[in-house]
Design a protein around this motif. Structure first.
Motif, mmCIF file in Angstrom:
data_model
loop_
_atom_site.group_PDB
_atom_site.id
_atom_site.type_symbol
_atom_site.label_atom_id
_atom_site.label_comp_id
_atom_site.label_asym_id
_atom_site.label_seq_id
_atom_site.Cartn_x
_atom_site.Cartn_y
_atom_site.Cartn_z
ATOM 1 N N LEU A 142 0.765 -1.097 -0.168
ATOM 2 C CA LEU A 142 0.039 -0.019 -0.117
ATOM 3 C C LEU A 142 0.920 1.230 -0.030
ATOM 4 O O LEU A 142 0.115 2.366 0.109
ATOM 5 N N ARG A 143 2.189 1.343 0.214
ATOM 6 C CA ARG A 143 3.153 2.348 0.115
ATOM 7 C C ARG A 143 2.746 3.132 1.445
ATOM 8 O O ARG A 143 2.485 4.279 1.398
ATOM 9 N N LEU A 165 3.446 -0.165 -8.905
ATOM 10 C CA LEU A 165 2.975 0.849 -7.780
ATOM 11 C C LEU A 165 4.037 2.049 -7.536
ATOM 12 O O LEU A 165 3.714 2.940 -7.141
ATOM 13 N N ALA A 166 5.219 1.455 -7.861
ATOM 14 C CA ALA A 166 6.122 2.352 -7.545
ATOM 15 C C ALA A 166 6.417 3.667 -8.262
ATOM 16 O O ALA A 166 6.955 4.700 -8.225
ATOM 17 N N SER A 167 5.849 3.528 -9.688
ATOM 18 C CA SER A 167 5.657 4.357 -10.605
ATOM 19 C C SER A 167 4.641 5.537 -10.480
ATOM 20 O O SER A 167 4.482 6.471 -11.185
ATOM 21 N N ALA A 221 -0.875 11.132 -5.377
ATOM 22 C CA ALA A 221 -2.495 11.267 -5.751
ATOM 23 C C ALA A 221 -2.736 9.952 -6.322
ATOM 24 O O ALA A 221 -4.043 9.843 -6.126
ATOM 25 N N GLU A 222 -2.113 9.514 -7.126
ATOM 26 C CA GLU A 222 -2.767 8.118 -8.054
ATOM 27 C C GLU A 222 -2.762 6.987 -7.197
ATOM 28 O O GLU A 222 -3.562 6.291 -6.788
ATOM 29 N N ARG A 272 10.012 -5.259 -6.718
ATOM 30 C CA ARG A 272 9.060 -4.532 -7.422
ATOM 31 C C ARG A 272 7.622 -5.153 -6.969
ATOM 32 O O ARG A 272 7.457 -6.065 -6.840
ATOM 33 N N ILE A 273 6.675 -4.184 -6.875
ATOM 34 C CA ILE A 273 5.171 -4.756 -6.643
ATOM 35 C C ILE A 273 4.345 -3.969 -7.723
ATOM 36 O O ILE A 273 4.275 -3.014 -8.023
ATOM 37 N N ARG A 274 3.796 -5.075 -8.330
ATOM 38 C CA ARG A 274 2.826 -4.980 -9.583
ATOM 39 C C ARG A 274 1.443 -5.084 -9.060
ATOM 40 O O ARG A 274 1.200 -6.292 -8.472
ATOM 41 N N PHE A 275 0.557 -4.174 -9.274
ATOM 42 C CA PHE A 275 -1.087 -4.366 -9.044
ATOM 43 C C PHE A 275 -1.715 -4.106 -10.238
ATOM 44 O O PHE A 275 -1.817 -3.306 -10.884
#
Length: 371
Positions: A69-70, A91-93, A97-98, A83-86
């Protein structure tokens, strides 16, 4: 109420894999130096799947969820690798706000302590409606109406009246249902449940688990279920990841894990589950895991579990075992896994006779005074 997400969804990649965590490393800065909380975790969550992450306090399971969830505590906590992709998105990118939009609409979270998670000066209906106004763009009247519908969906009796209640006026089980309603407000694709039944008695615990099962089937969402209780896992999960000292040490579909766990730590967790077929009648003592989880500031070399493992060898104290796939979907981190065959007759009762197994019921709310 429709299962369609009426909030603001991110673009979804056409893949069965909803979450892909690859070689995740999380560290915290402290006065004593750098603390490694998660060390090289790789795991996926498929759409509609319930993945349980199990381990003692300090194993890294809740930190993994916060990293997804950062929401790691700042400025000390940080992702140092991986890396975490959802839904296909790194998600790091995303900007803050996003990411806030993802947390509000795509990923919902239920926290362990509902009393401290809910605002004591706002009614529970207002707290649900707030999320719908902020993330769903609904007006005040529409958000309140939807909040009442959500309370009904989580099986709270007299939802229109209960919506005006404050958290202290509700039992622990009902507050946890409110937390579920808030998490589901925008129809998330992933629900993170962090020890959601720990503070509840076994009857209410069983009702909450049954509710989560029903909501998962109705909404088609995936669940990341974090717990220290393998007995609860038996009730809900499709697949299990066992964590110890920041690393995944075993992963398997739930039935193979209960039938034939290969990691000594997993076996010890299973032996520590209370069983209806032993105890007072046989005077058999409940098995305990000797020692304690190691201090994250001073983790042992080699296998993190070796100080507590009766089968540890010299190599276990110097080398971290490979995370091997020993069968389809079954991985284990132990150099002696071929020797540590824990046969089904030793553990399957934990799956069938967990204290909550026969307590399932479609309860609407809790009895007066329920915990």
């Amino acid at each position: 109420m429709s299962a369609v997400n009426s909030c603001y969804p991110i673009d979804v990649a056409p893949s069965d894999t909803l979450v892909a965590i690859d070689d995740l490393h999380v560290e915290f800065a402290s006065d004593a130096g750098t603390v490694t909380a998660v060390d090289g975790l790789s795991v996926t969550i498929e759409r509609g799947e319930t993945l349980a992450v199990v381990g003692e306090s300090g194993s890294g399971k809740s930190v993994t969820a916060l990293a997804l969830l950062r929401l790691l505590p700042q400025p000390n906590g940080r992702i140092t690798g991986g890396r975490i992709r959802f839904a296909g998105v790194d998600l790091a990118s995303l900007g803050e706000a996003e990411m806030r939009r993802v947390r509000g609409t795509e990923i919902g979270m239920i926290f362990q302590d509902s009393m401290t998670s809910l605002n004591p000066v706002l009614s529970v209906g207002e707290q649900i409606a707030e999320r719908l106004r902020v993330h769903g763009g609904l007006g005040r009247r529409g958000a309140w109406k939807r909040a009442v519908e959500l309370l009904d969906r989580v099986r709270i009796s007299e939802p229109a009246r209960r919506a005006a209640d404050f958290p202290h006026q509700l039992s622990g089980g009902m507050r946890q249902r409110v937390m579920i309603a808030i998490a589901l407000a925008c129809g998330p694709k992933l629900l993170i449940a962090d020890e959601p039944t720990t503070a509840l008695d076994v009857t209410i615990q069983a009702q909450i688990l049954e509710l989560l099962r029903q909501l998962k089937a109705e909404l088609g969402m995936a669940i990341l279920f974090i717990t220290h209780d393998l007995g609860v896992v038996a009730e809900l999960a499709d697949r299990v990841v066992v964590m110890y000292a920041g690393r995944a040490v075993e992963e398997a579909p739930v039935r193979p894990l209960f039938a034939a766990p290969r990691m000594p730590y997993t076996q010890a967790l299973l032996r520590s589950i209370p069983r209806a077929d032993r105890g007072a009648l046989t005077r058999e003592r409940l098995a305990a895991i000797r020692g304690n989880m190691p201090d994250a500031r001073h983790l042992p070399a080699g296998c993190g579990f070796h100080p507590r493992c009766s089968g540890a060898l010299a190599v276990c104290t110097t080398s971290v075992p490979e995370y091997e796939e020993i069968a389809a979907g079954h991985r284990v981190r132990c150099c002696r896994w071929r020797e540590f065959v824990h046969h089904a007759h030793d553990t399957h009762h934990a799956h069938d006779t967990h204290h909550g197994h026969d307590a399932h019921q479609d309860g609407r709310g809790d009895p007066v005074g329920a915990a």
